[in-house]
Design an enzyme around this catalytic site. Structure first.
Site, PDB file in Angstrom:
ATOM      1  N   ASP A   1       0.801  -1.229   0.000  1.00 22.48           N
ATOM      2  CA  ASP A   1       0.000   0.000   0.000  1.00 22.48           C
ATOM      3  C   ASP A   1       0.832   1.276   0.000  1.00 22.48           C
ATOM      4  O   ASP A   1       0.445   2.296   0.578  1.00 22.48           O
ATOM      5  CB  ASP A   1      -0.973   0.023   1.206  1.00 22.48           C
ATOM      6  CG  ASP A   1      -1.861  -1.202   1.217  1.00 22.48           C
ATOM      7  OD1 ASP A   1      -2.214  -1.684   0.123  1.00 22.48           O
ATOM      8  OD2 ASP A   1      -2.190  -1.679   2.315  1.00 22.48           O
TER       9      ASP A   1
ATOM     10  N   GLY B   1       1.527   3.003  -2.651  1.00 21.02           N
ATOM     11  CA  GLY B   1       1.141   3.889  -3.750  1.00 21.02           C
ATOM     12  C   GLY B   1       1.626   3.357  -5.092  1.00 21.02           C
ATOM     13  O   GLY B   1       1.822   4.117  -6.044  1.00 21.02           O
ATOM     14  N   LYS B   2       1.793   2.034  -5.179  1.00 18.82           N
ATOM     15  CA  LYS B   2       2.303   1.418  -6.415  1.00 18.82           C
ATOM     16  C   LYS B   2       1.356   1.673  -7.579  1.00 18.82           C
ATOM     17  O   LYS B   2       1.787   1.890  -8.708  1.00 18.82           O
ATOM     18  CB  LYS B   2       2.466  -0.111  -6.213  1.00 18.82           C
ATOM     19  CG  LYS B   2       3.473  -0.471  -5.134  1.00 18.82           C
ATOM     20  CD  LYS B   2       3.548  -1.971  -4.896  1.00 18.82           C
ATOM     21  CE  LYS B   2       2.300  -2.560  -4.279  1.00 18.82           C
ATOM     22  NZ  LYS B   2       2.020  -2.102  -2.900  1.00 18.82           N
TER      23      LYS B   2
ATOM     24  N   GLY C   1      -4.585  -4.363  -3.803  1.00 18.39           N
ATOM     25  CA  GLY C   1      -5.572  -3.326  -4.095  1.00 18.39           C
ATOM     26  C   GLY C   1      -4.795  -2.087  -4.496  1.00 18.39           C
ATOM     27  O   GLY C   1      -4.161  -1.456  -3.650  1.00 18.39           O
ATOM     28  N   HIS C   2      -4.775  -1.787  -5.772  1.00 19.45           N
ATOM     29  CA  HIS C   2      -3.967  -0.671  -6.283  1.00 19.45           C
ATOM     30  C   HIS C   2      -4.892   0.445  -6.754  1.00 19.45           C
ATOM     31  O   HIS C   2      -5.685   0.260  -7.678  1.00 19.45           O
ATOM     32  CB  HIS C   2      -3.065  -1.158  -7.430  1.00 19.45           C
ATOM     33  CG  HIS C   2      -2.035  -2.159  -6.972  1.00 19.45           C
ATOM     34  ND1 HIS C   2      -1.124  -2.736  -7.811  1.00 19.45           N
ATOM     35  CD2 HIS C   2      -1.768  -2.664  -5.744  1.00 19.45           C
ATOM     36  CE1 HIS C   2      -0.349  -3.559  -7.118  1.00 19.45           C
ATOM     37  NE2 HIS C   2      -0.730  -3.538  -5.865  1.00 19.45           N
TER      38      HIS C   2
ATOM     39  N   GLN D   1       1.957  -6.094  -3.114  1.00 18.68           N
ATOM     40  CA  GLN D   1       2.434  -6.174  -1.727  1.00 18.68           C
ATOM     41  C   GLN D   1       3.754  -5.398  -1.573  1.00 18.68           C
ATOM     42  O   GLN D   1       3.944  -4.431  -2.293  1.00 18.68           O
ATOM     43  CB  GLN D   1       2.584  -7.646  -1.258  1.00 18.68           C
ATOM     44  CG  GLN D   1       1.264  -8.386  -1.123  1.00 18.68           C
ATOM     45  CD  GLN D   1       0.704  -8.917  -2.415  1.00 18.68           C
ATOM     46  OE1 GLN D   1       1.401  -9.594  -3.157  1.00 18.68           O
ATOM     47  NE2 GLN D   1      -0.543  -8.625  -2.693  1.00 18.68           N
TER      48      GLN D   1
ATOM     49  N   THR E   1      -8.447  -3.456  -0.366  1.00 19.84           N
ATOM     50  CA  THR E   1      -9.051  -4.748  -0.689  1.00 19.84           C
ATOM     51  C   THR E   1     -10.040  -5.188   0.383  1.00 19.84           C
ATOM     52  O   THR E   1     -11.126  -5.664   0.091  1.00 19.84           O
ATOM     53  CB  THR E   1      -7.944  -5.818  -0.868  1.00 19.84           C
ATOM     54  OG1 THR E   1      -7.154  -5.438  -1.985  1.00 19.84           O
ATOM     55  CG2 THR E   1      -8.514  -7.208  -1.117  1.00 19.84           C
TER      56      THR E   1
ATOM     57  N   ARG F   1      -5.499   0.468   8.537  1.00 26.11           N
ATOM     58  CA  ARG F   1      -4.068   0.175   8.485  1.00 26.11           C
ATOM     59  C   ARG F   1      -3.377   0.729   9.730  1.00 26.11           C
ATOM     60  O   ARG F   1      -3.687   1.843  10.154  1.00 26.11           O
ATOM     61  CB  ARG F   1      -3.433   0.805   7.235  1.00 26.11           C
ATOM     62  CG  ARG F   1      -3.944   0.204   5.941  1.00 26.11           C
ATOM     63  CD  ARG F   1      -3.400   0.969   4.732  1.00 26.11           C
ATOM     64  NE  ARG F   1      -3.924   0.461   3.466  1.00 26.11           N
ATOM     65  CZ  ARG F   1      -4.085   1.213   2.380  1.00 26.11           C
ATOM     66  NH1 ARG F   1      -3.756   2.491   2.386  1.00 26.11           N
ATOM     67  NH2 ARG F   1      -4.552   0.685   1.272  1.00 26.11           N
TER      68      ARG F   1
ATOM     69  N   LYS G   1       2.888  10.204  -0.485  1.00 21.10           N
ATOM     70  CA  LYS G   1       2.065  10.647   0.645  1.00 21.10           C
ATOM     71  C   LYS G   1       2.782  11.596   1.608  1.00 21.10           C
ATOM     72  O   LYS G   1       2.471  11.612   2.798  1.00 21.10           O
ATOM     73  CB  LYS G   1       1.473   9.431   1.377  1.00 21.10           C
ATOM     74  CG  LYS G   1       0.584   8.566   0.467  1.00 21.10           C
ATOM     75  CD  LYS G   1      -0.254   7.550   1.184  1.00 21.10           C
ATOM     76  CE  LYS G   1      -1.609   8.047   1.574  1.00 21.10           C
ATOM     77  NZ  LYS G   1      -2.596   6.986   1.834  1.00 21.10           N
TER      78      LYS G   1
ATOM     79  N   GLY H   1      -0.009  13.936  -3.293  1.00 19.14           N
ATOM     80  CA  GLY H   1      -1.469  13.841  -3.335  1.00 19.14           C
ATOM     81  C   GLY H   1      -1.845  12.646  -4.185  1.00 19.14           C
ATOM     82  O   GLY H   1      -1.018  12.131  -4.950  1.00 19.14           O
TER      83      GLY H   1
END
Ligand code: GDP
Ligand code: IMO
Ligand code: MG
Length: 423
Positions: free
Chosen positions: A13, A15-16, A40-41, A223, A299, A304, A330, A410
Site C-alpha cells: 500500500d 502507492g504502487k 488493491g492498487h 504487496q 481490498t 491500516r 504521501k 497527493g
C-alpha cells in the site's frame, strides 16, 4: 533503459498503483508477476477512484498492453467483476489484456481454507481471505490447476480431483463446514474458461519478445518486500516473492532484463494484518496519520496500522531487491503535524542495528528516532513540490545510498514531482 520494476519497499500500500499508472503512460506493457486479488492498487483520475486487484495498473492507457503473468494466482470470478468495472471507464479487449496459460487458479476451496485457517486462534496471519496462501501451496505442491486446464473438461475434472479431494476430506471430517462439490467447481471453472479463452496467451514468449525488441516494459509488483515469503517478516507475510526476484520467476525474465528497480516508499509506515511493526505509533498522532492518510485497506477495508518512517526496513529492502531509486509518496499526509520523527536504527539487547536483516527479531526492536522540523506547508493546496521537503529527502538518500527520483504529494495524477527521468 527499456524496462523498469515497481516494487513496494514496505508492507504494501505504498502507492504502487498511482506510480504504475503514471509511468504506464509511456509503457508498451505493464506486467503483474505475483500475488493475486489480495492486492488493491488505487488510481485516482479526477473524481473517479479505480481500485485494481488483478488487472495491471497500465489498463487505463490505450496503447499499453496489460499482462497477468504465470507467477500470479488468478481468481476468475473476481477477475470478471473487475473487468466489468474497468470497462465502464475504458474499452478493454483481448488485444491489450493477456493472461498467462500457466497462471495458477484460485478455486473456492482455496478461499474456504484461507478463511477457516484465519478463524482458528493459533496461527492468525491477518490475511485478505482471498485464498492466496492455499493456492500457492497447491502450486508448490505440484497439484495446482493452471489457466490452460480450464479449457478441457476431462483434464479439469481429473486435475481438480487431485487438487481438491484431500481438502474435501478436511472440510467434511475435520472442519465440518459446507463446501461446493468438485463437480460444481468443474462446471463453474469450465464456464469461466470459455469466457476467458480470448484473453489467454503464452505470456512467457510475449514478454521475452517484448524485452528483446526494446519495448518499454513495466513490471508492477504487488504487496511489499517486508511481505515477501522469503525476505519478509515470516510468518506474517504473503505467499509469493514480492521483491525483484519474483519478476524473474513470475514473469520469466532474467536479472539483466530489468534496468531500473524503483522502490515505492510511503513517507511513513503502514501495515495491515498481524506481525511486528517497530515504528507503530500507539499515541494519538498515529490515529491522526491514519485519518489524514485515509489508511484503510483497498481490498478488505481494514484499518491500516500507522507509524513513523522506518529507515532500517528501507535499508534492508534496498539490499533485498537491489533497488536503484525511490518514489516517495504521501508526503502531504505528514504536513501540519506537531511532530515529525524518523527511525534511523533499532536497539535490540543493548546493541544498535541500522538494517532490518531478517535475522533480527522485529518484535524486540526498540526504534531510535531522529526528530525533524515538522512540515508546515499544505503541499496539496500549494499544488507543487515544496522546498521544505528537502531535508527529509536528503536524510533518506544519505541513509539508503540511492536517489529519491519521484515525490508524490497527493493521490491525483498531477500531484507528482519528478526529480529524475524514467523510461
Ligand atoms: P498500492 O497498493 O501500493 O497501490 O497502494 P493503495 O492504493 O493500496 O494505497 C495507497 C493510497 O494512497 C491510495 O488511496 C492512493 O490513492 C493514495 N495515494 C497515493 N499517493 C498519494 C499521495 O502522494 N498522497 C496522498 N494523500 N494519497 C496518495
Ligand atoms: P498491495 O499490492 C498490504 C497482507 C495481509 C496479511 C498478509 C498475508 O495492495 O500493496 P494474504 O491474503 O496475501 O495471504 O495476506 O499480507 N497483504 C497486504 N497488505 N497490501 C497488500 O497488497 C497486501 N496483500 C496482502 O494483510 O497481513
Ligand atoms: Mg494496496
Amino acid at each position: 533503459m527499456t524496462s523498469l520494476a515497481i516494487i513496494g519497499a514496505q508492507w504494501g500500500d505504498e502507492g504502487k498503483g498511482k506510480i504504475t499508472d503514471l509511468l504506464g503512460q509511456k509503457a508498451d506493457y505493464v506486467v503483474r508477476f505475483q500475488g493475486g486479488n489480495n492486492a488493491g492498487h488505487t488510481i485516482i483520475v479526477g473524481e473517479k477512484k479505480i481500485v485494481l486487484h488483478q488487472i495491471p495498473s497500465g489498463i487505463l492507457h490505450k496503447n499499453c498492453t496489460s499482462v497477468i503473468a504465470h507467477g500470479v494466482v488468478f481468481e476468475p470470478e473476481a477477475f470478471m467483476e473487475e473487468l466489468k468495472k474497468v470497462s465502464e471507464d475504458i474499452e478493454v479487449n483481448p488485444d491489450r489484456l493477456k493472461i498467462s496459460l500457466h497462471a495458477t487458479i484460485i478455486t473456492r476451496y482455496h478461499k474456504l481454507l484461507d478463511s477457516i485457517r484465519e478463524g482458528a486462534t493459533n496461527n492468525k496471519i491477518g490475511t485478505t481471505g482471498k485464498g492466496i496462501g492455499p493456492a500457492y501451496e497447491d502450486k508448490i505442491g505440484r497439484r495446482a490447476i493452471k489457466m490452460k486446464d480450464l479449457f478441457n473438461k476431462e483434464v479439469l475434472t481429473r486435475k481438480l480431483k487431485i487438487a481438491l479431494e484431500e481438502k474435501e476430506h478436511l472440510f467434511k471430517n475435520l472442519y465440518k463446514v459446507d463446501y461446493p462439490t468438485i463437480e460444481e467447481e468443474v462446471e463453474r471453472l469450465f464456464e469461466f474458461g470459455q469466457v476467458l479463452f480470448p484473453y489467454v496467451d503464452d505470456t512467457f514468449s510475449l514478454i521475452d519478445k517484448a524485452t528483446q525488441s526494446g519495448k518499454k516494459v513495466l513490471f508492477e509488483g504487488a504487496q511489499g518486500i517486508l511481505l515477501d515469503i522469503d525476505y519478509g517478516s515470516y510468518p506474517y507475510v504473503t505467499s509469493s516473492s514480492t521483491g525483484a526476484a519474483g519478476i524473474y520467476t513470475g514473469a520469466g525474465v532474467t536479472n539483466g532484463v530489468v534496468g531500473e528497480k524503483l522502490g515505492i516508499v510511503k513517507a511513513y509506515t503502514t501495515r495491515v494484518g498481524e506481525g511486528p511493526m517497530p515504528t507503530e505509533i500507539a499515541e494519538e498522532i498515529g490515529d491522526r496519520i491514519q485519518q489524514i492518510g485515509a489508511e484503510f485497506g483497498a481490498t478488505t477495508g481494514r484499518r491500516r496500522r500507522c507509524g513513523w518512517l522506518d529507515l532500517p526496513i528501507l535499508k534492508y529492502s534496498v539490499k533485498a531487491s537491489s533497488l536503484t531509486s525511490i518514489a516517495l509518496t504521501k508526503v502531504d499526509v505528514l504536513s501540519g503535524l506537531e511532530e515529525l520523527k524518523v527511525c534511523y536504527a533499532y536497539e535490540v539487547d543493548g546493541r544498535e542495528y541500522d538494517c532490518a536483516y531478517p535475522g533480527l527479531d522485529l518484535s524486540q526492536a526498540k526504534p531510535l528516532y531522529k526528530s525533524l522540523k515538522p512540515f508546515k506547508d499544505d503541499f496539496q493546496a500549494k499544488g507543487k513540490y515544496a522546498e521544505e521537503l528537502e531535508d527529509y529527502i536528503k536524510l533518506i538518500e544519505e541513509n539508503l545510498g540511492i536517489p529519491v527520483g519521484i515525490v508524490a504529494f497527493g493521490p491525483e495524477r498531477s500531484q507528482i514531482h519528478f526529480r529524475k527521468d524514467y523510461f
